[in-house]
Design a protein around this motif. Structure first.
Motif, PDB file in Angstrom:
ATOM      1  N   ASP A   1      40.425  42.253 156.446  1.00 11.99           N
ATOM      2  CA  ASP A   1      40.618  40.986 156.898  1.00 11.99           C
ATOM      3  C   ASP A   1      39.298  40.144 156.890  1.00 11.99           C
ATOM      4  O   ASP A   1      39.121  39.067 156.671  1.00 11.99           O
ATOM      5  CB  ASP A   1      41.314  41.019 158.364  1.00 11.99           C
TER       6      ASP A   1
ATOM      7  N   ARG B   1      38.131  38.939 153.346  1.00 15.31           N
ATOM      8  CA  ARG B   1      38.943  37.786 153.088  1.00 15.31           C
ATOM      9  C   ARG B   1      38.503  36.425 153.911  1.00 15.31           C
ATOM     10  O   ARG B   1      38.384  35.365 153.134  1.00 15.31           O
ATOM     11  CB  ARG B   1      40.640  37.987 153.316  1.00 15.31           C
TER      12      ARG B   1
ATOM     13  N   HIS C   1      36.547  33.116 151.610  1.00 15.19           N
ATOM     14  CA  HIS C   1      37.572  32.356 151.312  1.00 15.19           C
ATOM     15  C   HIS C   1      37.165  30.990 150.702  1.00 15.19           C
ATOM     16  O   HIS C   1      36.039  30.394 151.385  1.00 15.19           O
ATOM     17  CB  HIS C   1      38.268  31.846 152.787  1.00 15.19           C
TER      18      HIS C   1
ATOM     19  N   LEU D   1      41.025  36.919 144.783  1.00 13.65           N
ATOM     20  CA  LEU D   1      40.615  38.145 145.710  1.00 13.65           C
ATOM     21  C   LEU D   1      42.127  38.920 145.752  1.00 13.65           C
ATOM     22  O   LEU D   1      43.040  38.336 146.226  1.00 13.65           O
ATOM     23  CB  LEU D   1      40.253  37.612 147.131  1.00 13.65           C
TER      24      LEU D   1
ATOM     25  N   SER E   1      43.676  42.638 147.362  1.00 17.21           N
ATOM     26  CA  SER E   1      42.951  43.542 148.291  1.00 17.21           C
ATOM     27  C   SER E   1      44.129  44.589 148.601  1.00 17.21           C
ATOM     28  O   SER E   1      45.102  44.389 148.541  1.00 17.21           O
ATOM     29  CB  SER E   1      42.791  42.794 149.704  1.00 17.21           C
TER      30      SER E   1
END
Length: 358
Positions: free
Chosen positions: A245, A248, A252, A258, A260
Motif C-alpha cells: 500500500d 503504491r 502513484h 505498477l 503488486s
C-alpha cells in the motif's frame, strides 16, 4: 449400416486404471510403492534443504509428472500435513534447471505451516502441489525499464524474475530495492551481489530499516529520485500488505505501470466492529462472525476448514457462492451487495448478515 466410430478422444481405454478403480484408492496404493505416483494429482518430494537467512530456509522440491510447470514470478499452493490436518499455503518458487522448484520459507511465530516447513520438514517428505497461478510475470525485452521492490519474503518472486532476466542476458535496465530489518534476515544476498556484478544494468540496493549504524528509510520515505527517470518504468512490488500500500501511494502517478502482490491483507483503517449472523446453507449451521475479519479467518476460528490456497485473493481456491448479504473487500474497502454471486473468502469480510453456500 455400420455405426459411426467415435473419435479417439471419446473412446474409453479399458486398461486405464481410472476406469476400474477410484482415484483415491489408486493414489493410496500407488503411494505405497512410490510417494509421487498418483493418477492425476500433482505432488512434490523434498529433495534438499539449506539455510537462506537467520530465520528462513530454502526447500528444493521435485514435482511429479502431473505438475504443468510455471513461469518465474508465479505462485504454487503447497498442501502440508500438520498435526493430522492438511493446511495450504502459497509460495513463489524459483524454477531450477533440473526441473526442481526452490521455495524459501520464513519461520513465522505462530505460523503452523511455516514452522513445519522451516523447522521440521525433512528430505523425503511429500506435499500436495497446486498448479501455478499469478500474473506478476515478465516477457524480457530490450529497452525495458524495470523497478523491483521487495520486502521480507517478497524477495522470492523477484529472485525468480532476476534469474529469468539473467538467462536472457539482462536486456532491461533493472533496479531492485530489497527491504529487511537486519542484514542477517536478508535472503540471497550473495546471489544478488553476483548478478549485479555480472550485469552493469542491474542495480541492487539493500534497505535495512533497523541497521544500528545507518538505518534505511522505509518505502514511503525512500529517495526514488536517485534512481533516475521512472516515468516509463514498469514496477513490480511484493511484500506485506502495508508495504505494498505504501509503495503504491508513494509512486502513484510517477511510473508507467505498477503490479503488486501482498502476502498479508492490509488492515482497513475504518474496519467495522461487532458481529453478524452467517448462515452456511449446505451444512445447516448459523454462526456469529466478526465484521472486519476475513471470512476465511473467521470461519477457521470457528473450527471450519474451507478450501483455501494463496490467502491473498489470487488463486480462487476459496471462492464460494454468496446467496445474499453485503461483503466488504479487505484490500480495497469496497462493498458488494449483489445476491447470488461468488465471493473470495480470504479477502472479504461480512458487513451484514450473509448466506453462504458452504
Amino acid at each position: 449400416m455400420s455405426a459411426k466410430p467415435r473419435p479417439p478422444s471419446s473412446r474409453r481405454n479399458p486398461v486405464s486404471p481410472r476406469h476400474w478403480v477410484s482415484e483415491e484408492l489408486f493414489d493410496f496404493w500407488a503411494g505405497r510403492l512410490h510417494p509421487l505416483w498418483t493418477l492425476r494429482r500433482a505432488r512434490a518430494r523434498l529433495v534438499a534443504r539449506e539455510p537462506a537467512s537467520a530465520d528462513a530456509v530454502t526447500l528444493v522440491l521435485r514435482p511429479n509428472r502431473h505438475f504443468r510447470g510455471l513461469q518465474p514470478g508465479q505462485h504454487i499452493t503447497l498442501g502440508v500435513d500438520v498435526d493430522g490436518r492438511r493446511l495450504s499455503r502459497s509460495y513463489s518458487p524459483t524454477p531450477l534447471a533440473d526441473g526442481t522448484l526452490a521455495i524459501t520459507v520464513k519461520a513465522i511465530e505462530g505460523g503452523k505451516v511455516s514452522q513445519q516447513l522451516a523447522q521440521r520438514a525433512v528430505v523425503g517428505d511429500t506435499f500436495e502441489l497446486g498448479q501455478a497461478f499469478g500474473e506478476m510475470t515478465l516477457a524480457p525485452r530490450a529497452g525495458q525499464r524495470l523497478l523491483l521492490l521487495a520486502a521480507g519474503s517478497g524477495i522470492t518472486p523477484m529472485r525468480a524474475l532476476l534469474r529469468q532476466l539473467d538467462a536472457a542476458g539482462m536486456p532491461a535496465q533493472v533496479d531492485l530495492v530489497y527491504w529487511a530489518r537486519r542484514r542477517e534476515e536478508l535472503c540471497f544476498a550473495e546471489e544478488l551481489a553476483a548478478l549485479s556484478a555480472r550485469h552493469p544494468n542491474l542495480r541492487v540496493q539493500l534497505a535495512l530499516t533497523r541497521d544500528p549504524s545507518a538505518p534505511s528509510p522505509r518505502v514511503d520515505a525512500f529517495a526514488f529520485d536517485a534512481l533516475g527517470d521512472l516515468t516509463n518504468a514498469q514496477v513490480l512490488v511484493c511484500g506485506p500488505g502495508g508495504f505494498v500500500d505504501a509503495a503504491r501511494a508513494r509512486l502513484h502517478g510517477q511510473v508507467a505501470a505498477l503490479q503488486s502482490e501482498a502476502f498479508t491483507p492490509p488492515v482497513l483503517p475504518d474496519a467495522e466492529t461487532g458481529t453478524v449472523q452467517v448462515e452456511l446453507r449446505r451444512s445447516g449451521r448459523t454462526l456469529a462472525l466478526p465484521r472486519g475479519t476475513s471470512l476465511l479467518q473467521a470461519l477457521e476460528a470457528e473450527g471450519l476448514r474451507p478450501a483455501s490456497g494463496c490467502r491473498m485473493g489470487i488463486c480462487n481456491t476459496c471462492v464460494c457462492g454468496k446467496a445474499s448479504g453485503v461483503t466488504r473487500h479487505t484490500l480495497t474497502g469496497e462493498y458488494a451487495d449483489e445476491p447470488a454471486t461468488q465471493v473470495k473468502l480470504c479477502v472479504n469480510s461480512a458487513s451484514t448478515d450473509l448466506i453462504l453456500e458452504l
